[in-house]
Scaffold this active site. Structure first.
Site, PDB file in Angstrom:
ATOM      1  N   SER A  18       0.952  -1.187   0.189  1.00 11.88           N
ATOM      2  CA  SER A  18       0.133   0.049   0.123  1.00 11.88           C
ATOM      3  C   SER A  18       0.692   1.252   0.143  1.00 11.88           C
ATOM      4  O   SER A  18       0.631   2.191  -0.815  1.00 11.88           O
ATOM      5  CB  SER A  18      -0.971   0.044   1.051  1.00 11.88           C
ATOM      6  N   ASN A  19       1.870   1.154   0.377  1.00  9.88           N
ATOM      7  CA  ASN A  19       3.006   2.517   0.606  1.00  9.88           C
ATOM      8  C   ASN A  19       3.590   2.546  -1.013  1.00  9.88           C
ATOM      9  O   ASN A  19       3.545   3.726  -1.294  1.00  9.88           O
ATOM     10  CB  ASN A  19       3.915   2.307   1.861  1.00  9.88           C
TER      11      ASN A  19
ATOM     12  N   ARG B 140      23.123 -12.046   4.913  1.00  3.00           N
ATOM     13  CA  ARG B 140      22.478 -10.895   4.928  1.00  3.00           C
ATOM     14  C   ARG B 140      23.302 -10.087   3.726  1.00  3.00           C
ATOM     15  O   ARG B 140      22.574  -9.456   2.864  1.00  3.00           O
ATOM     16  CB  ARG B 140      22.256 -10.064   6.102  1.00  3.00           C
TER      17      ARG B 140
ATOM     18  N   HIS C 204       8.116   3.214   9.281  1.00  6.10           N
ATOM     19  CA  HIS C 204       7.989   2.521  10.376  1.00  6.10           C
ATOM     20  C   HIS C 204       6.567   3.019  10.971  1.00  6.10           C
ATOM     21  O   HIS C 204       6.437   4.221  11.285  1.00  6.10           O
ATOM     22  CB  HIS C 204       9.198   2.630  11.387  1.00  6.10           C
TER      23      HIS C 204
HETATM   24  C1  GRF Z   1       3.672  -0.357   6.895  1.00  5.52           C
HETATM   25  O1  GRF Z   1       2.919  -0.465   8.021  1.00  5.52           O
HETATM   26  C2  GRF Z   1       5.054  -0.021   7.271  1.00  5.52           C
HETATM   27  O2  GRF Z   1       5.189   0.917   8.374  1.00  5.52           O
HETATM   28  C3  GRF Z   1       5.734  -1.135   7.835  1.00  5.52           C
HETATM   29  O3  GRF Z   1       5.226  -2.287   7.205  1.00  5.52           O
HETATM   30  C4  GRF Z   1       3.884  -2.132   6.717  1.00  5.52           C
HETATM   31  C5  GRF Z   1       3.983  -2.063   5.009  1.00  5.52           C
HETATM   32  O4  GRF Z   1       2.779  -1.849   4.505  1.00  5.52           O
HETATM   33  N1  GRF Z   1       7.307  -1.286   7.737  1.00  5.52           N
HETATM   34  P1  GRF Z   1       2.383  -1.814   3.436  1.00  5.52           P
HETATM   35  O5  GRF Z   1       2.958  -3.351   2.383  1.00  5.52           O
HETATM   36  O6  GRF Z   1       3.125  -0.761   2.449  1.00  5.52           O
HETATM   37  O7  GRF Z   1       1.017  -1.949   2.979  1.00  5.52           O
END
Ligand code: GRF
Length: 209
Positions: free
Chosen positions: A34-35, A86, A130
């Site tokens: 979603s981001n 890693r 975050h």
């Molecule tokens: C978000 O809540 C971000 O803060 C965390 O992982 C989640 C990812 O969400 N690090 P999406 O996959 O972008 O919906």
């Protein structure tokens, strides 16, 4: 879902007047994406002078892949299980981003610890989102940590990545009230509304630097 306004609203930025070429972004995701979509939409609207050059993902069954393909953005699977260390995974990530001429890397729900290899390849240009107001509730389960602590306000943070998890310089934050009847799901949903605002804004800050 209640769309409660944040207590600290991010400043919306328009970059249309910029004469610079678009900032080339590499996005790393392990989840729903979603981001990733929020960044893509900010670019579409002209609010962010950037181009998503490639999406790197470490799982083959995540929704973020479909979101990228809908937009004809290249996707590259780098499965962490195929790398002995890693650092080896991070070397593959760096090579991929270099091949796509990436200038700035966004960890948008990347659920692996990273190494100095990745940090050194993109100094000051590797950022993470975050779901808490750092420095509170670092690490995994930040939403659940906030509920357990019974805080009245939590939120989200975009920060520059350093080796210490969720501890790098903060670029932008947005606050979200915790409601009396919140569950992890309802609180995370409201935090994500703010994430989708501040992540493009943070990238816009870097695009102007
Ligand atoms: C978000 O809540 C971000 O803060 C965390 O992982 C989640 C990812 O969400 N690090 P999406 O996959 O972008 O919906």
């Amino acid at each position: 879902m209640t769309d409660t306004p944040s207590l600290i609203s991010p400043i919306l930025t328009t970059n249309l007047a910029s004469e610079r070429p678009p900032l080339m972004l590499g996005i790393m995701a392990s989840g729903s994406g979603s981001n990733f979509v929020a960044v893509a939409r900010a670019i579409d609207r002209g609010n962010l002078n950037a181009k998503i050059a490639v999406l790197v993902h470490n799982k083959s069954d995540i929704a973020a892949i479909d979101r990228a393909r809908e937009r004809e953005i290249p996707t590259v699977l780098l499965d962490h299980r195929e790398y002995r260390t890693r650092a080896a995974l991070d070397r593959a990530i760096v090579s991929t981003f270099e091949a796509y001429q990436v200038e700035c890397v966004v960890m948008a729900g990347w659920m692996r610890m990273i190494t100095q290899v990745l940090i050194d390849a993109f100094p000051g240009r590797l950022i993470n989102i975050h779901p808490s107001l750092l420095p509170s509730f670092r690490g995994l389960h930040a939403i659940e940590q906030a509920l357990s602590a019974r805080v009245k306000i939590t939120g989200c943070t975009v920060h520059v990545v350093t080796l210490e998890v969720d501890a790098g310089p903060i670029l932008i934050q947005s606050a979200v009230p915790v409601l009396a009847d919140d569950t992890a799901a309802t609180l995370h949903a409201r935090v994500q509304i703010q994430e989708h605002l501040i992540l493009p804004e943070a990238i816009a800050i870097l695009a102007r630097c």
